[in-house]
Design a protein around this motif. Structure first.
Motif, mmCIF file in Angstrom:
data_model
loop_
_atom_site.group_PDB
_atom_site.id
_atom_site.type_symbol
_atom_site.label_atom_id
_atom_site.label_comp_id
_atom_site.label_asym_id
_atom_site.label_seq_id
_atom_site.Cartn_x
_atom_site.Cartn_y
_atom_site.Cartn_z
ATOM 1 N N PHE A 198 0.826 -1.213 0.000
ATOM 2 C CA PHE A 198 0.000 0.000 0.000
ATOM 3 C C PHE A 198 0.863 1.267 0.000
ATOM 4 O O PHE A 198 0.385 2.351 0.340
ATOM 5 C CB PHE A 198 -0.932 0.003 1.212
ATOM 6 C CG PHE A 198 -1.881 -1.158 1.243
ATOM 7 C CD1 PHE A 198 -3.039 -1.139 0.482
ATOM 8 C CD2 PHE A 198 -1.604 -2.289 2.007
ATOM 9 C CE1 PHE A 198 -3.921 -2.215 0.498
ATOM 10 C CE2 PHE A 198 -2.470 -3.364 2.029
ATOM 11 C CZ PHE A 198 -3.633 -3.335 1.261
ATOM 12 N N GLY A 199 2.113 1.115 -0.380
ATOM 13 C CA GLY A 199 3.019 2.258 -0.379
ATOM 14 C C GLY A 199 2.603 3.368 -1.323
ATOM 15 O O GLY A 199 2.882 4.545 -1.071
ATOM 16 N N TRP A 200 1.916 3.015 -2.416
ATOM 17 C CA TRP A 200 1.482 4.040 -3.370
ATOM 18 C C TRP A 200 0.541 5.047 -2.720
ATOM 19 O O TRP A 200 0.498 6.220 -3.123
ATOM 20 C CB TRP A 200 0.810 3.379 -4.572
ATOM 21 C CG TRP A 200 -0.418 2.584 -4.233
ATOM 22 C CD1 TRP A 200 -0.474 1.286 -3.829
ATOM 23 C CD2 TRP A 200 -1.764 3.060 -4.246
ATOM 24 N NE1 TRP A 200 -1.772 0.907 -3.596
ATOM 25 C CE2 TRP A 200 -2.585 1.968 -3.849
ATOM 26 C CE3 TRP A 200 -2.365 4.279 -4.566
ATOM 27 C CZ2 TRP A 200 -3.979 2.088 -3.758
ATOM 28 C CZ3 TRP A 200 -3.740 4.398 -4.473
ATOM 29 C CH2 TRP A 200 -4.527 3.302 -4.076
ATOM 30 N N ILE A 201 -0.200 4.595 -1.701
ATOM 31 C CA ILE A 201 -1.108 5.519 -1.011
ATOM 32 C C ILE A 201 -0.308 6.565 -0.247
ATOM 33 O O ILE A 201 -0.648 7.755 -0.241
ATOM 34 C CB ILE A 201 -2.039 4.752 -0.063
ATOM 35 C CG1 ILE A 201 -2.866 3.728 -0.835
ATOM 36 C CG2 ILE A 201 -2.968 5.717 0.680
ATOM 37 C CD1 ILE A 201 -3.763 2.879 0.035
ATOM 38 N N MET A 202 0.771 6.131 0.391
ATOM 39 C CA MET A 202 1.609 7.083 1.124
ATOM 40 C C MET A 202 2.304 8.041 0.161
ATOM 41 O O MET A 202 2.489 9.222 0.481
ATOM 42 C CB MET A 202 2.642 6.337 1.967
ATOM 43 C CG MET A 202 3.419 7.244 2.922
ATOM 44 S SD MET A 202 2.318 8.025 4.130
ATOM 45 C CE MET A 202 3.148 9.579 4.404
ATOM 46 N N ASN A 203 2.669 7.556 -1.012
ATOM 47 C CA ASN A 203 3.276 8.450 -2.000
ATOM 48 C C ASN A 203 2.287 9.537 -2.422
ATOM 49 O O ASN A 203 2.658 10.702 -2.584
ATOM 50 C CB ASN A 203 3.737 7.650 -3.216
ATOM 51 C CG ASN A 203 4.989 6.836 -2.933
ATOM 52 O OD1 ASN A 203 5.830 7.253 -2.133
ATOM 53 N ND2 ASN A 203 5.105 5.695 -3.558
#
Length: 262
Positions: free
Chosen positions: A62-67
């Motif tokens: 879910f790293g894309w959400i933090m980006n």
């Protein structure tokens, strides 16, 4: 001078809508940023709020959400800068502070494209093993320092603006919180690396809190000013109407006086 001449020569007041919109957008951005950050803490791989840096949330399924959240933080920072730039008197303090604030926003946006390095099991603190990880750490550090310097200058500017002076104590307190948090990040990295995440979040709390309370004060101020301006305009229209009625009523009186004299 006739009333119609005075009305025709009056200049329209500057609309406060842009400042209010920028301030509102920044406040909404702060709330959304905190909510997204909190939700990501409950998603795998379940990084620790106390020991892991916030940037770790950008690594994982879910790293894309933090980006996207990093980009959102850049956006709210620019909105806050826009709101501040549209109110109060200009000065060197404000200009320099706004430049630093824009730099901080740009650094936040850059973090979305520079993945951080994740420590191995049982390892804590700020460690880099790749070029992008080293760049991420450098850009993040620059962003925090730029934001802190911007807040220091803009808080001093707020003190000299009568319309915004009431928010000065809160802005100063939150600047101190951000500074203490950033200092603790450096100390934790060397003395207590298991507390690094907590120290970073204290710094973030000061940064986000400063943006929210200052933009809230700006939004409240421009809303009050708009209401006062509308009230003055309504009163002016009433005065004009009354004056016009008096002129009309005086016409037959003058004609009657001439008839009597004849």
């Amino acid at each position: 001078m006739r009333v119609s001449d005075r009305v025709g020569r009056s200049r329209p007041a500057l609309s406060p809508r842009p400042a209010r919109r920028f301030a509102t957008a920044a406040m909404v951005g702060v709330v959304l940023y905190i909510l997204v950050d909190a939700v990501l803490q409950f998603l795998p791989p379940h990084y620790s709020v106390v020991s892991d840096a916030e940037s770790n949330l950008a690594v994982g399924p879910f790293g894309w959400i933090m980006n996207l959240n990093f980009l959102g933080r850049a956006g709210l920072t620019l909105c806050a800068a826009g709101a501040i730039g549209l109110v109060g008197p200009g000065s060197r303090l404000r200009r320099t502070g706004l430049v630093l604030l824009v730099i901080a926003g740009a650094c936040s946006a850059a973090l979305a494209f520079l993945p951080t390095d994740i420590n191995g099991r049982g390892e804590f603190g700020l460690r880099t093993s790749t070029l992008t990880g080293a760049l991420h750490l450098a850009v993040a550090s620059l962003g925090f320092l730029a934001a802190l310097a911007a807040f220091a200058l803009l808080t001093a500017w707020l003190r000299g603006v009568p319309a915004l002076r009431r928010v000065y104590p809160a802005a100063l307190a939150l600047t101190v919180v951000a500074a203490v948090g950033l200092l603790c990040v450096g100390l934790a990295d060397h003395l207590a690396p298991t507390l690094l995440g907590l120290a970073e979040r204290v710094c973030l709390a000061g940064i986000l809190g400063w943006a929210f309370v200052v933009c809230a004060a700006i939004r409240r101020r421009v809303t009050d000013s708009a209401g006062a301006t509308q009230g003055s305009a309504s009163a002016s229209q009433v005065d004009t109407s009354v004056s016009g009625d008096s002129d009309i009523e005086s016409i037959p009186s003058a004609a009657s006086h001439r008839a009597k004299s004849g």
